[in-house]
Design a protein around this motif. Structure first.
Motif, PDB file in Angstrom:
ATOM      1  N   SER A  31       0.810  -1.229   0.000  1.00  0.00           N
ATOM      2  CA  SER A  31       0.000   0.000   0.000  1.00  0.00           C
ATOM      3  C   SER A  31       0.837   1.270   0.000  1.00  0.00           C
ATOM      4  CB  SER A  31      -0.941   0.005   1.215  1.00  0.00           C
ATOM      5  OG  SER A  31      -0.210   0.115   2.419  1.00  0.00           O
ATOM      6  N   VAL A  32       2.145   1.111   0.102  1.00  0.00           N
ATOM      7  CA  VAL A  32       3.063   2.253  -0.003  1.00  0.00           C
ATOM      8  C   VAL A  32       4.022   1.970  -1.146  1.00  0.00           C
ATOM      9  CG1 VAL A  32       4.900   3.573   1.112  1.00  0.00           C
ATOM     10  CG2 VAL A  32       2.906   2.850   2.447  1.00  0.00           C
ATOM     11  N   ASP A  33       4.097   2.876  -2.094  1.00  0.00           N
ATOM     12  CA  ASP A  33       5.033   2.726  -3.203  1.00  0.00           C
ATOM     13  C   ASP A  33       6.394   3.247  -2.760  1.00  0.00           C
ATOM     14  OD1 ASP A  33       5.640   2.321  -6.144  1.00  0.00           O
ATOM     15  OD2 ASP A  33       6.164   4.439  -5.912  1.00  0.00           O
ATOM     16  N   VAL A  34       7.390   2.366  -2.801  1.00  0.00           N
ATOM     17  CA  VAL A  34       8.748   2.734  -2.400  1.00  0.00           C
ATOM     18  C   VAL A  34       9.630   2.723  -3.646  1.00  0.00           C
ATOM     19  CG1 VAL A  34      10.682   2.246  -0.877  1.00  0.00           C
ATOM     20  CG2 VAL A  34       8.354   1.652  -0.152  1.00  0.00           C
ATOM     21  N   SER A  35      10.176   3.866  -3.970  1.00  0.00           N
ATOM     22  CA  SER A  35      10.996   3.975  -5.168  1.00  0.00           C
ATOM     23  C   SER A  35      12.307   4.676  -4.848  1.00  0.00           C
ATOM     24  CB  SER A  35      10.243   4.752  -6.262  1.00  0.00           C
ATOM     25  OG  SER A  35       9.946   6.075  -5.810  1.00  0.00           O
ATOM     26  N   HIS A  36      13.242   4.601  -5.782  1.00  0.00           N
ATOM     27  CA  HIS A  36      14.530   5.278  -5.638  1.00  0.00           C
ATOM     28  C   HIS A  36      14.545   6.494  -6.550  1.00  0.00           C
ATOM     29  CE1 HIS A  36      16.714   2.004  -3.441  1.00  0.00           C
ATOM     30  NE2 HIS A  36      15.665   1.332  -3.896  1.00  0.00           N
ATOM     31  N   VAL A  37      14.955   7.612  -6.016  1.00  0.00           N
ATOM     32  CA  VAL A  37      15.026   8.839  -6.809  1.00  0.00           C
ATOM     33  C   VAL A  37      16.442   9.408  -6.721  1.00  0.00           C
ATOM     34  CG1 VAL A  37      12.583   9.397  -6.531  1.00  0.00           C
ATOM     35  CG2 VAL A  37      14.214  10.245  -4.844  1.00  0.00           C
ATOM     36  N   ARG A  38      16.824  10.117  -7.749  1.00  0.00           N
ATOM     37  CA  ARG A  38      18.111  10.801  -7.801  1.00  0.00           C
ATOM     38  C   ARG A  38      17.858  12.200  -8.329  1.00  0.00           C
ATOM     39  NH1 ARG A  38      22.540   7.554  -7.474  1.00  0.00           N
ATOM     40  NH2 ARG A  38      23.826   8.980  -8.690  1.00  0.00           N
TER      41      ARG A  38
END
Length: 584
Positions: A31-38
């Protein structure tokens, strides 16, 4: 062979189950979208971060946001407990790697410890309610939060600093009305009370003028009491959970205080009791995966060694000429205590010599570990050679007896083969981490100890440290197997003894350091708070080393493969987890 197959199955099962469990907790069951950002910041420095976005959050339905920043020589994963609990409650969470840490560009300490750039990035997110942004930071992450608040004074609503303080190491000084709505978590056993607040005893910060000024009072500050007013931005509160400085990351109480603070000072989160916390299951998951990787060493090493490429390295163990009786206990005592006794004095030598981070040795802490390792190794091998030439050679012992030679020779081809075998085994372990990261977005870790993937830059840095650490572990293996090994030990007994020999010194160091602090005083050597915390990580590192040494020597009968594997693993772990201080 059947035994090795069962061990392999167990290792893979622990890695897969642990990774899946950790992933499910981190994402709150999806239910939580976990992504990597730069994103690029000042001077073109690229910051890497994890971004937690709960379901239902969009540009049309923005949510309150929190920047959760880790401390020195950590990475965003150490903030995962806070990020998990905040995001479960509907907050968008940005958990960055500080500059020079994790996968963010070096150098450490740049751009206000990375705090300026991360808050600036949070301000660009249309799905974040720009009127409800909080800053949470641990230790140096607290300084990052304070610097960001000073640069963008109108772009946040509240701050919580843990194990940190204003007016320290470049962080702006605090006043009665700045920063806006500040919560301070400073634990009862925090190792950094002298640095942060100028007092030896952590609980005495309530009496300091520095804290009184922040809280706009002339009286001693009362913990868990709200000072000032949230509506006009002057709110202040102090909490003192009964943990250490790194214990804030692993504290139900500290995380509860953080949840309650942002629930009071930010608007738009979902109501969920602060005692309802699930983050510990993520830690259990990554711990299971870490144990699985450690177990994987056994079948990986034995099976790779059986291939045609490396079968020639499988030789019988040489005849022992090790210590016996009372001499064994003396040798064991020296072996286990020497590294712990020399840790604090030897690691500081590079600082005293004025060594600065360079393109060759780019990480100050790793360089200090290297200096300690080389000097401790020099003392160890000197004592060992004195014992050999003055006493043990008379019994018929030779370098062959210590697993250093093959028929009295040291063939370059055998050394190269030993190195390649070590590389192949570490390659199996690294591949398991690559797959775990790909499938579950996880690494292997527990608390502040983690085994992370190396960035391309860190791989280059690691090569500089590999040779010194290889020399150190060849010496350790020589003493361990040449002086302290017994022929009649079972595998299990030898593994336990090797673990005790490699770990007990650090455990005793931690006990003597922390006992006075936990009794209400200070660390025994109060000037070494950072390295007391670093010493905690030597215990899991030496646990891995014990497994490698025990298995590798039984498989090859020589010291080199085990030494090379340990050098590769320890270099990998240290470089990936440390701060990079040189700007490439």
């Amino acid at each position: 062979m059947k035994y090795h197959s069962k061990v392999l199955i167990l290792a893979v099962a622990l890695i897969l189950f642990g990774g899946f469990l950790a992933n499910q907790i981190q994402s709150n069951g999806g239910s939580v979208d976990v992504s990597h950002v730069r994103f690029a910041g000042n001077d073109g420095i690229i910051t890497h971060a994890r971004l937690f976005v709960p379901d239902g959050v969009s540009n049309k339905n923005p949510a309150p946001g929190i920047v959760a920043t880790h401390g020195y020589i950590n990475s965003n994963e150490t903030q995962s407990a806070f990020a998990i609990e905040f995001s479960r409650r509907g907050y968008v969470v940005l958990a960055p790697d500080q500059t020079g840490h994790g996968y963010s560009d070096p150098a450490a300490f740049a751009n206000g410890f990375g705090g300026i750039d991360t808050l600036a990035y949070m301000k660009t997110l249309a799905f974040v309610d720009q009127d409800n942004i909080g800053l949470e930071g641990h230790s140096m992450g607290g300084w990052a939060s304070l610097v960001a608040a000073s640069v963008y004074p109108q772009d946040y609503q509240s701050i919580m600093i843990l194990g940190s303080s204003p007016g320290t190491f470049g962080a702006p000084k605090g006043t009665a009305d700045w920063p806006r709505n500040l919560a301070v978590v400073f634990s009862k056993y925090d190792e950094f009370s002298a640095l942060m607040w100028g007092v030896a005893i952590p609980t005495d910060i309530t009496k300091t003028d520095k804290l009184k000024t922040l809280f706009n009072t002339s009286e001693e500050v009362i913990p868990d009491t709200l000072y000032g007013n949230i509506a006009d931005g002057t709110a202040r509160i102090l909490h003192q959970p009964a943990v250490t400085h790194p214990g804030d990351h692993f504290s139900h109480a500290a995380i509860k205080h953080a949840i309650e603070w942002f629930d009071q000072t930010l608007v738009g989160a979902q109501p969920l009791p602060s005692d309802d916390q699930v983050w510990l299951w993520k830690e259990i998951g990554t711990l299971l995966a870490l144990i699985g990787m450690t177990i994987l060493i056994v079948p990986a090493l034995t099976r790779v060694a059986e291939t045609s490429t490396f079968r020639s390295l499988k030789t019988s163990m040489p005849k022992l000429h090790s210590l016996t009786g009372g001499g064994w206990w003396v040798g064991a005592l020296i072996f286990t205590l020497l590294p712990a006794i020399t840790l604090f004095p030897f690691k500081g030598i590079s600082e005293k010599l004025g060594w600065q981070a360079s393109a060759v040795f780019a990480q100050n802490i790793t360089t200090q570990v290297m200096v300690w390792a080389l000097l401790t190794g020099l003392v160890s091998i000197t004592l060992f050679l004195l014992w050999h030439f003055l006493l043990n050679r008379k019994t018929g012992a030779s370098f062959e007896s210590y697993g250093l030679t093959w028929n009295g020779q040291v063939p370059i081809s055998s050394i190269v083969h030993s190195f390649l075998l070590a590389l192949a085994v570490v390659g199996v372990l690294y591949t398991s981490l690559l797959l775990t990261n790909y499938l579950f977005d996880m690494d292997y870790r527990i608390w502040v100890f983690g085994i992370k993937l190396l960035s391309p830059l860190q791989m280059g840095i690691a090569l500089s440290y590999l040779i010194p650490f290889s020399l150190f572990f060849i010496i350790v293996a020589t003493v361990l197997h040449g002086q302290l090994r017994c022929d009649d030990w079972s595998f299990r007994k030898e593994l336990v003894v090797n673990w005790l020999l490699l770990s007990v010194g650090y455990l005793l160091l931690l006990i003597v350091q922390y006992t006075p602090l936990l009794m209400g005083g200070t660390l025994l050597i109060a000037s070494e708070p950072l390295w007391s915390i670093i010493a905690l990580q030597f215990v899991p590192l030496m646990t891995i080393a014990a497994v490698v040494f025990t298995v590798a020597y039984r498989v090859t009968g020589r010291v080199y493969t085990g030494a090379f594997i340990n050098a590769m693993i320890i270099t990998w772990v240290i470089v990936a987890s440390q701060a990079t201080h040189y700007t490439f």
